[in-house]
Design an enzyme around this catalytic site. Structure first.
Site: not given
Ligand code: F6P
Length: 550
Positions: A211, A217, A273-274, A359, A390, A514
């Site tokens: 987003k 990452e 995002g979620r 979240e 199990h 972060k």
């Molecule tokens: O750090 C959490 C978050 O902002 C989530 O809410 C989001 O889904 C994820 O990181 C990834 O963010 P982006 O789509 O901006 O890379």
């Protein structure tokens, strides 16, 4: 009353009435509730779209449900819901509208943000995704060397990974089996390595899903993926245009990364995002299942959106499920909530819900910034049955904790299951029904004794029962049913956030880690700045460097 004029939740008369009712309910057992009402198992049910919901095995009476609905009314759940659907900026800490519901609205719907109808934009992106998916699926989109794309690797994290990765698994029987899909999220290089090691770069498309397009990452993995691609294709930079597309709200950053913005699929800041996998973030899924199936999924979401918006409180499934969670958290001290799907295809479903729920509702200050003194979001956990039976079901049956659980199952196995496996489905579902029955009714000491169990073992073999469960049953696991299920949970989470008076749509709690990671990285790589850290982290960093050979 707080500064903004809302009475603190636990000081409302509705809360007090529920507390009193809880005392009166005491240890009333589900056995008694069922004995008192022969029709309970049929009466406490709802049909929502294709989902049949049985909530009879909950520790509630008609009175409980009435009082919970009064709490919802007193806390303005319906008003906030309507404000969300209208596009008002109910995510107040980020000053944003919350409009994932617009992502699945039909083409002729009107949903305005700041006076502008956003639906045409949503459909323009869906159309662009459709055209692109068709080109990949048909082999018409060719890579740098002229070979058609056979492998699709989605690189993203959190909401930009969990949704498509989960839905790809759920709908695997609908996917183009001749294409390979991989999902890379972890900044651990092993994730990308394992995803691409057996792929031909000439046939591989990377979808960079972010987003913000600033998530460390994702950008790190995307940069490494580009290096892998160029390595494999002779280093010609122009190859990137054929092998990389982006899903983002941030065209500027996409361009800076080197992806042609013509190959960017846009979404908007009013999509959390979620809550985003039914936006452009679902591109990998659309390629996998095809645009028509993707549309069926969106229509499934929309069906439950309409239900949530229009169904009366007594028959409103997300409202009911949300309120049940509030009930157990507040008055039974339940700390967690298990989601136990009886479908192998739902293996990532609970992990997806963890982000959606935790979240969203893992908050401890209310909308006005005051610390809450009531429980908010539960720990959400679970894996597909029967595996859990199990492993950890022992604790649910005989442990000391109250763990409300959702059981999700399907009447029919998926279409392409070979005939020699079909009979296993009844065994799977027999386990499903047996577990909810055992959890509800248990086994009394008298029943254990009657089996001839020696006295010293009776307590060990007794099942207290009275463990609340919701059963969600659908005829078949289809794209539409998946959309319905996700929308059901999205709105359940919404209801709880509304009652608890928290902002379910921000996620400030992920920021600190972060920032600190950025400060610690140079300590690990260069050894500088350790003296700025606390003594534990500094010592650990030094130990790490020694073992890393630095
Ligand atoms: O750090 C959490 C978050 O902002 C989530 O809410 C989001 O889904 C994820 O990181 C990834 O963010 P982006 O789509 O901006 O890379």
């Amino acid at each position: 009353m707080n500064a903004q004029g809302r009475t603190r939740l636990n000081q409302t008369p509705e809360w007090a009435a529920l507390g009193k009712h809880r005392e009166q309910l005491g240890d009333t057992h589900l056995r008694e509730l069922f004995a008192a009402d022969a029709a309970r198992g049929g009466r406490y049910t709802l049909q929502v779209g294709d989902l049949y919901l049985d909530y009879s095995k909950h520790l509630v009476t008609d009175e409980t449900l009435r009082l919970l609905r009064e709490l919802a009314a007193a806390t303005g759940v319906a008003e906030l819901r309507d404000a969300m659907f209208r596009g008002e900026k109910i995510n107040t800490t980020e000053d944003r509208a919350v409009l994932h519901t617009a992502l699945r609205a039909p083409r002729d719907a009107v949903v305005e943000v700041d006076g502008e109808n956003v639906v045409p934009g949503v459909h323009a992106v869906l159309d662009k995704m459709r055209a692109f998916s068709d080109r990949i699926r048909s082999g018409r989109w060719t890579g740098h060397t002229g070979k058609p794309i056979r492998n699709v690797v989605n690189i993203g994290i959190g909401g930009s990974d969990l949704g498509p990765a989960m839905a790809y698994e759920v709908l695997r029987s609908y996917t183009a089996r001749d294409l390979t899909f991989r999902f890379v999220s972890n900044v651990d290089g092993a994730d990308l390595h394992e995803a691409v090691r057996d792929l031909d770069p000439a046939e591989t498309l990377f979808i960079i899903a972010s987003k913000t397009f600033t998530t460390i990452e994702t950008i790190t993995n995307a940069t490494s993926a580009r290096a892998w691609l160029l390595d494999g294709l002779g280093g010609d930079e122009s190859a990137v245009a054929k092998h990389f597309v982006a899903l983002s709200t941030n065209a500027e950053k996409v361009g800076e990364f080197g992806i042609d913005t013509a190959n960017m699929f846009e979404f908007w800041d009013w999509v959390g995002g979620r809550y985003s996998y039914d936006s452009a973030i679902g591109l990998s899924l659309m390629i996998a299942i095809g645009p028509d199936r993707f549309r069926e999924m969106l229509d499934g979401f929309h069906r439950v959106d309409e239900h949530f918006r229009n169904a009366p409180p007594e028959a409103n499934a997300p409202l009911l499920l949300g309120l049940l969670g509030v009930w157990y958290g507040a008055f039974f001290d339940a700390q967690s909530h298990a989601v136990l799907p009886y479908s192998h295809y739902l293996s990532k479903f609970t992990a997806y819900l963890q982000q959606l729920d935790m979240e969203s509702n893992g908050k401890s200050v209310d909308r006005q910034g005051h610390r809450v003194d009531w429980q908010t979001g539960p720990v959400v956990w679970g894996t597909p049955g029967t595996n859990g039976q199990h492993a950890y079901y022992q604790l649910i049956h005989q442990g000391t904790k109250v763990i409300p659980a959702d059981f999700i199952g399907f009447a029919k196995p998926v279409d392409d299951l070979p005939h020699f496996l079909l009979a296993q489905h009844d065994l799977l579902m027999a386990n499903f029904f047996a577990q909810t029955q055992a959890l509800a009714f248990g086994k009394t000491p008298e029943e254990v004794r009657a089996e001839g169990v020696p006295d010293e073992l009776v307590a060990h073999k007794t099942f207290r029962g009275n463990h609340p469960t919701t059963t969600i049953l659908a005829e078949e696991l289809t794209p539409s049913v998946l959309g319905q299920l996700i929308a059901l949970y999205e709105h359940k989470v919404f209801v709880q956030g509304a009652v608890w008076n928290i902002d379910s749509f921000d996620q400030w709690g992920v920021e600190l880690g972060k920032v600190l990671a950025k400060k610690i990285e140079p300590v690990l790589t260069e050894g500088a700045g350790g003296d700025q850290l606390d003594s534990s982290t500094a010592t650990l960093a030094a130990e790490y460097r020694t073992r890393r050979g630095r």
